[in-house]
Design an enzyme around this catalytic site. Structure first.
Site, PDB file in Angstrom:
ATOM      1  N   GLU A 157       0.810  -1.221   0.000  1.00  0.00           N
ATOM      2  CA  GLU A 157       0.000   0.000   0.000  1.00  0.00           C
ATOM      3  C   GLU A 157       0.845   1.273   0.000  1.00  0.00           C
ATOM      4  O   GLU A 157       0.338   2.344  -0.335  1.00  0.00           O
ATOM      5  CB  GLU A 157      -0.938  -0.007   1.222  1.00  0.00           C
TER       6      GLU A 157
ATOM      7  N   ASP B 152     -12.915  -7.264   0.680  1.00  0.00           N
ATOM      8  CA  ASP B 152     -13.729  -8.440   1.003  1.00  0.00           C
ATOM      9  C   ASP B 152     -14.989  -7.978   1.708  1.00  0.00           C
ATOM     10  O   ASP B 152     -15.112  -6.809   2.068  1.00  0.00           O
ATOM     11  CB  ASP B 152     -12.925  -9.397   1.894  1.00  0.00           C
TER      12      ASP B 152
HETATM   13  N1  ADE Z   1      -8.961  -5.573   6.339  1.00  0.00           N
HETATM   14  C1  ADE Z   1      -9.409  -6.034   5.167  1.00  0.00           C
HETATM   15  N2  ADE Z   1     -10.431  -6.898   5.350  1.00  0.00           N
HETATM   16  C2  ADE Z   1     -10.635  -6.972   6.686  1.00  0.00           C
HETATM   17  C3  ADE Z   1     -11.517  -7.714   7.504  1.00  0.00           C
HETATM   18  N3  ADE Z   1     -12.403  -8.549   6.956  1.00  0.00           N
HETATM   19  N4  ADE Z   1     -11.423  -7.557   8.836  1.00  0.00           N
HETATM   20  C4  ADE Z   1     -10.503  -6.727   9.379  1.00  0.00           C
HETATM   21  N5  ADE Z   1      -9.637  -6.025   8.660  1.00  0.00           N
HETATM   22  C5  ADE Z   1      -9.694  -6.142   7.314  1.00  0.00           C
END
Ligand code: ADE
Length: 255
Positions: free
Chosen positions: A12, A221
């Site tokens: 990043e 996600d």
């Molecule tokens: N960063 C990216 N996805 C995440 C998730 N599902 N839970 C916590 N931090 C995250």
């Protein structure tokens, strides 16, 4: 003014570190507390770039160092998050209007989520920084995305027409990867858009030092059973391009 830019994962910030080295022959690297702080200019502006590492403690320690050792007068966090809002899809961007620690619970001494002795649970992001980050993200998605992340790559991750959301981001020292956990968080925190592991720690430290901050997160996600799948590929093929693309536009617009 010195802008501190931090992220949890090296993909990043790597492109920005490379851009700083390219632009500023005098850029320097300082190692403090196991982290490398890259000090120089980006788009002609004084910046400090650092990989904070994952989690709230890492983010808080790095933010203090940015402010105290490197004179950061504004802070931006860029990274990934799990989308938990009704309409936050993979490939969207969430920009925080406020952040909160979803795992902070000092009851019965203080209300749930409230930071002891600060009398508040959430930390508003800076309006001007946030507006500038929103504009940069809109411009990136509209003008740069096709080139930065070609359509076939986006298709592989199910990203079609990425949207920008402004709202609450909750941070905790855990990766959320279960629908039941998401349902519980959504019920507990109305209006929640995304979950991650650092933003609210940065928010608390910036509040304590009176430093304006903003948080930008690419949704990797939906924080469900498949949240971990393709995480690394999404990071290198999609999200890293969002981070550097948006921050380049953000910095260019401030000149
Ligand atoms: N960063 C990216 N996805 C995440 C998730 N599902 N839970 C916590 N931090 C995250």
């Amino acid at each position: 003014m010195t802008l501190g830019i931090l992220a949890a994962i090296h993909d990043e910030v790597d492109a920005l570190i490379a851009a700083m080295r390219h632009e500023d022959a005098k850029a320097t690297v300082h190692r403090v507390g196991m982290r490398d702080y890259h000090v120089g200019t980006l788009h002609g502006q004084p910046c400090v770039l650092v990989l904070a590492r994952m989690g709230k403690v890492a983010a808080a320690a790095t933010t203090v160092t940015l402010i105290r050792e490197f004179g950061a007068s504004e802070i931006v966090f860029t990274g990934l998050a799990g989308g938990v809002g009704d309409a936050t899809h993979v490939g969207d961007v969430v920009i925080a209007d406020a952040t909160l620690q979803h795992d902070l619970d000092a009851r019965p001494f203080f209300p749930r989520h409230e930071v002891p002795l600060l009398e508040q649970a959430s930390f508003a992001t800076d309006a001007a920084l946030t507006a500038a980050l929103r504009q940069a993200t809109e411009d990136f998605l509209r003008l740069d995305l096709a080139e930065a992340v070609p359509a076939p790559v986006r298709a592989r991750f199910g990203v079609s027409a990425p949207a920008l959301h402004l709202g609450l981001i909750a941070s905790g020292d855990q990766f959320i990867g279960a629908p039941a956990a998401v349902a519980e968080l959504r019920a507990r925190l109305p209006g929640l858009q995304a979950v991650e592991m650092e933003g609210a720690a940065v928010g608390q430290v910036c509040h304590e030092y009176g430093v304006p901050y903003a948080v930008m997160r690419t949704i990797s996600d939906r924080a469900d059973d498949s949240a971990h799948v393709d995480f690394a590929a999404f990071l290198s093929e999609v999200a890293s391009h969002y981070s550097s693309g948006v921050l380049n536009r953000f910095l260019a617009a401030r000149r």
